[in-house]
Design an enzyme around this catalytic site. Sequence first.
Site, PDB file in Angstrom:
ATOM      1  CG  ASN A  89      53.774  11.513  -7.988  1.00 14.40           C
ATOM      2  OD1 ASN A  89      54.980  11.384  -7.167  1.00 14.40           O
ATOM      3  ND2 ASN A  89      52.911  11.826  -7.192  1.00 14.40           N
TER       4      ASN A  89
ATOM      5  CE  LYS B 287      51.290   8.878  -5.551  1.00 13.15           C
ATOM      6  NZ  LYS B 287      50.187   8.056  -5.369  1.00 13.15           N
TER       7      LYS B 287
ATOM      8  CD  GLU C 180      47.004  12.003  -9.439  1.00 10.55           C
ATOM      9  OE1 GLU C 180      47.451  11.326 -10.316  1.00 10.55           O
ATOM     10  OE2 GLU C 180      47.023  12.470  -8.422  1.00 10.55           O
TER      11      GLU C 180
ATOM     12  CB  SER D  99      44.217   2.703 -10.073  1.00  9.83           C
ATOM     13  OG  SER D  99      44.118   2.694  -8.744  1.00  9.83           O
TER      14      SER D  99
HETATM   15  O1  LIG Z   1      50.275  10.939  -8.715  1.00  8.45           O
HETATM   16  C1  LIG Z   1      49.965  10.023  -8.959  1.00  8.45           C
HETATM   17  C2  LIG Z   1      48.788   9.270  -8.331  1.00  8.45           C
HETATM   18  O2  LIG Z   1      48.350   9.652  -7.307  1.00  8.45           O
HETATM   19  C3  LIG Z   1      48.132   8.017  -9.070  1.00  8.45           C
HETATM   20  O3  LIG Z   1      48.885   6.698  -8.069  1.00  8.45           O
HETATM   21  P1  LIG Z   1      48.442   5.478  -8.474  1.00  8.45           P
HETATM   22  O4  LIG Z   1      48.808   5.208  -9.858  1.00  8.45           O
HETATM   23  O5  LIG Z   1      49.121   4.711  -7.553  1.00  8.45           O
HETATM   24  O6  LIG Z   1      47.086   5.106  -8.187  1.00  8.45           O
END
Ligand SMILES: O=C[C@H](O)COP(=O)(O)O
Length: 261
Positions: free
Chosen positions: A11, A13, A173, A219
């Site tokens: 993802n 984002k 999550e 994470s």
């Molecule tokens: O969609 C992915 C999650 O929100 C995990 O994000 P992260 O791997 O940066 O902690």
Amino acid sequence: MVDRIPLIAGNWKLNQDHLQAIALVQKLAWTLQDGKHDHAAVEVAVFPPFTDLRSVQTLISAEKFELRFGAQDVSQHESGAHTGEVSAAMLAKLECAYAIVGHSERRQDHHETDAVVGRKAAAALAQGVTPVICVGETAEDLEQHGASAVPVRQLREVLAELPASGEVVVAYEPVWAIGSGRAATSEQAQQVCQALRQAIAEVRGDEAAAATRILYGGSVKSGNIAGFMREPDVDGALVGGASLDAAEFAAIARYQQHVGT
Ligand SMILES: O=C[C@H](O)COP(=O)(O)O
């Protein structure tokens, strides 16, 4: 026992414009190819911003990369006066395999309720786009109710909006683990993923529960993925920050190399 093909999902984002997306997907595909990644054994998918999807689709199709892709959100509406929304039919037309729904950042930033998330998932399913339903507890929820109660309740409420059949992916999550560098332990992830599978069994039946992939997110890195993937109810990962680095994300997708180490 149904075989669930593990899914490693990235993802992105609010990162990468469409030109950066092309470079990242190319690098990811080549890195996986160099490592002789078996896409039939571990599926790899990326979730770029909406504005990148057409470029990513064109690249993957032209180069015959075995990567899959999806959107980070989808509208609950089919069409009409909903400024800024993107429909499931539009995503299906772009050959999106997936749409994330109910990510905690959208729940937080856009006040999305479980009912809205459920309607988004239903809209995706109706167009043949598999929803990736995100659930997870905050640090406060964890302290007050333990780890499973809130994610299980969220999932039940989302599933209540869906037809009895149709593939869904669930992503557990814990909000406190997202972007914090403090991942859940693999035991914690297993405990909640098992409870989520049980909830799916109660709503959709044992067969559907056994076939549904449940991912852990929060994470995830190449250094901790193998531990999660050893757990019987964890079928992959939803990766945020680490998915923006092609080499690191490819190393996560090739976790089988670290299993047993
Ligand atoms: O969609 C992915 C999650 O929100 C995990 O994000 P992260 O791997 O940066 O902690």
